[in-house]
Design a protein around this motif. Structure first.
Motif, short mmCIF file in Angstrom:
data_model
loop_
_atom_site.label_atom_id
_atom_site.label_comp_id
_atom_site.label_asym_id
_atom_site.label_seq_id
_atom_site.Cartn_x
_atom_site.Cartn_y
_atom_site.Cartn_z
N LYS B 252 0.83 -1.20 0.00
CA LYS B 252 0.00 0.00 0.00
C LYS B 252 0.87 1.26 0.00
O LYS B 252 0.57 2.23 -0.67
CB LYS B 252 -0.87 -0.05 1.26
N ARG B 253 1.95 1.21 0.77
CA ARG B 253 2.75 2.42 0.96
C ARG B 253 3.81 2.63 -0.10
O ARG B 253 4.18 3.75 -0.42
CB ARG B 253 3.43 2.37 2.34
N ARG B 254 4.31 1.52 -0.65
CA ARG B 254 5.45 1.63 -1.54
C ARG B 254 5.04 2.05 -2.94
O ARG B 254 3.91 1.85 -3.36
CB ARG B 254 6.14 0.26 -1.64
N ASP B 255 6.02 2.58 -3.69
CA ASP B 255 5.83 2.78 -5.11
C ASP B 255 5.87 1.40 -5.77
O ASP B 255 6.55 0.50 -5.28
CB ASP B 255 6.94 3.66 -5.68
N ALA B 256 5.17 1.29 -6.89
CA ALA B 256 5.07 -0.01 -7.55
C ALA B 256 6.31 -0.33 -8.36
O ALA B 256 6.37 -0.03 -9.54
CB ALA B 256 3.84 -0.04 -8.44
#
Lengths: 324, 257
Positions: B252-256
């Protein structure tokens, strides 16, 4: 329509995208130009909600990407990283994409046909050439018949035929009234396809202009004059109401006056000329000058540039505002 | 409705790569074959056992002896299902198609877990019956006290170990890193920690040590494990929840990328 407002992405200390504000409009091809590492891909990933912006906002047709119901039917994207499992067939790759957005399976066959991959639809993607991979990526972008299309460096590594195909495709998509946003680090490529141009360097917006205007401003033609009697020549030109500016290596550059007129002026005043040559600054030069400046401003923020460099900048890129 | 689309799409993903078939079939074959082999060996060795060992003899648990090795293939399956997304860069296409990351992750985990559940249950029952066949007159019957629970639990155990691996892989993203941690951990480290007396008290709260209690029917003599079969599986389930929640929060928090 894609609207960016103050879009910013920081990785620790490094600013990748710096307060970008611009709008990508439908019905035209908008070129997104910048040198490698300027922040184009990061910007595109933020548009797709893949990277979280540090600040600012980006909306697709007025909505945040993650709020779009079946986003592939709004916006289709070809990203630089292909994102295809090498062991999966082209057909199955498009099939899972279609299913995730409730797109009927017949669209898979349609887009495969459109990009010319029908014959290899059941082949595993690992056997695909760069061009075939690019076509598969474009098929994925077209899958949801979206109103907005975004291509990140689509011509990279393609053969001339593939490049021509992509150019034609982008133009026809725009003609259908779609929004087409395409990134490149090559000005020459943009000059051929884009109607509008957004230029960034070091994550910052450098230009947001129509292509025609950019060409008008930047494909500057001028006459280069070299004379051992520089002062005498300057006087003669001045009397005739012609402005000349300093060029490199003691040359003079004259805008808006044909070479013939300058030659006649020199002859009438008895000034010897060693060179009298019409020059055309290419768009590529203009682009490099534009982005190089952004690099320099960052590198020597606060330090004045050496005088010669300053002059060069004024002559080349500063053309439009010097003439006012 | 949208979730149903994503579930269908994840099913297409999972059935269209070869790794699904080879990891799961390896798990099935290894678990069953090794279970049969050890069952057959145990039958031959039974007469040489001490009285105490005879009292602890657990034909059900013995037929599950292949689980320890077979679970490694389940772990590979769980890791690949998730980390393939990252190693191929597909995660960007996936999250562009399904920007609601919770929907994406839980649909993927649901599909993969359902598949492992079916395969795990079938393996568990096959392992039990074939193992008992090898044990001859020492065999347990499915109707015996606690046996059905143990066999059903064997299927649950394999499902949970795969789901745990999916959670860990979601956190770590890299297949090499995930496998490099999970494989030696479950193959060696956990066993050592669970069997060395100095670390035993902590070791038995590790997911596999606690979870495998469900496959035990006969409690060994002198066993002082502070939880029962379902308690053990519950401890394992807590580990799984922690791994999956951790994976979800990071996704949810990280960049993809």
């Amino acid at each position: 329509m894609i609207e960016l407002e103050g879009l910013t992405k920081r990785y620790g200390e490094k600013v990748a995208v710096d307060h970008l504000t611009f709008t990508v409009r439908p019905g035209i091809v908008t070129g997104f130009l910048g040198p490698n590492g300027a922040g184009k891909s990061t910007t595109m990933r933020m548009i797709l909600g893949l990277d979280h912006p540090t600040a600012g906002d980006v909306r697709i047709d007025g909505t945040h990407y993650e709020r779009l119901q079946d986003p592939l039917t709004y916006i289709g994207a070809l990203l630089e990283a292909k994102g295809v499992h090498p062991g999966r067939s082209a057909y199955n790759h498009l099939l899972w994409l279609a299913q995730s957005n409730g797109i009927p399976e017949r669209r898979v066959r349609e887009v495969l046909d459109e990009v010319g991959l029908t014959a290899v639809a059941r082949k595993k993607a690992k056997g695909f050439s760069l061009g075939m991979g690019q076509r598969l990526g474009i098929a994925a972008a077209l899958l949801g018949d979206p109103r907005i299309l975004m291509f990140d460096e689509p011509v990279n590594g393609l053969d001339p035929e593939g490049i021509h195909w992509i150019r034609t495709l982008m133009k026809s998509l725009a003609q259908q009234g779609r929004t087409v946003f395409v990134s490149s680090h090559l000005m020459s490529e943009m000059a051929l396809t884009a109607d509008h141009l957004v230029v960034i360097g070091q994550g910052r917006l450098l230009a947001d202009t129509s292509m025609a205007q950019f060409i008008e401003r930047n494909s500057r033609s001028y006459v280069r004059v070299r004379s051992p009697q520089r002062e005498a020549l300057l006087d003669a030109l001045h009397q005739a109401g012609v402005t000349a500016v300093d060029g490199p290596d003691g040359t003079l550059e004259v805008d808006g006056t044909p070479a013939g007129t300058i030659g006649e002026l020199a002859a009438a005043n008895g000034v010897v000329l060693h060179e009298l040559s019409p020059q055309q600054a290419s768009l590529e030069e203009a682009f490099m000058q534009l982005t190089a400046e952004s690099v320099e401003y960052h590198a020597h923020a606060g330090t004045p540039l050496p005088p010669q460099q300053q002059q060069r900048q004024q002559q080349q890129w500063g053309e439009s505002w010097r003439k006012g | 409705m949208a979730t149903a689309q994503v579930v269908r799409s994840e099913w297409t993903k999972i059935r269209s790569v070869a790794s699904t078939v080879w990891t799961l079939s390896t798990a099935v074959v290894v678990t069953i074959a090794l279970g049969m082999l050890i069952s057959a060996l145990s039958k031959n060795e039974f007469d040489n056992l001490s009285q105490r060992e005879k009292l602890s003899f657990d034909p059900t648990f013995i037929s599950f002896a292949g689980t320890g090795l077979g679970q490694l293939a389940m772990i590979v399956f769980g890791v690949l299902v998730v980390s393939n997304e990252y190693s191929t860069g597909m995660i960007r296409a996936s999250l562009a198609a399904v920007p609601k990351r919770g929907v994406f992750l839980f649909s993927k985990l649901a599909v993969a877990t359902a598949l492992v559940f079916v395969v795990g249950m079938a393996t568990s029952f096959a392992t039990f019956f074939l193992g008992q066949l090898m044990l001859g007159d020492l065999k347990a019957s499915i109707g015996d006290d606690g046996v059905l629970r143990a066999v059903f639990g064997g299927g649950l155990y394999m499902t949970l170990i795969a789901l745990f691996s999916m959670g860990v892989a979601t956190m770590l993203r890299s297949p090499m890193l995930s496998l490099g941690i999970l494989m030696p951990f479950f193959f060696l480290i956990s066993n050592i920690l669970g069997n060395v007396s100095a670390t035993e008290k902590v070791g038995r709260f590790l997911p596999d040590q606690a979870g495998s209690k469900i496959m035990q029917v006969v409690t060994p003599v002198d066993d002082d494990t502070p939880y029962g079969p379902w308690g053990g599986l519950g401890i394992m389930a807590l580990w799984v929840i922690a791994a999956v929640v951790g994976g979800y929060v990071l996704l949810k928090r990280r960049d993809a990328q």
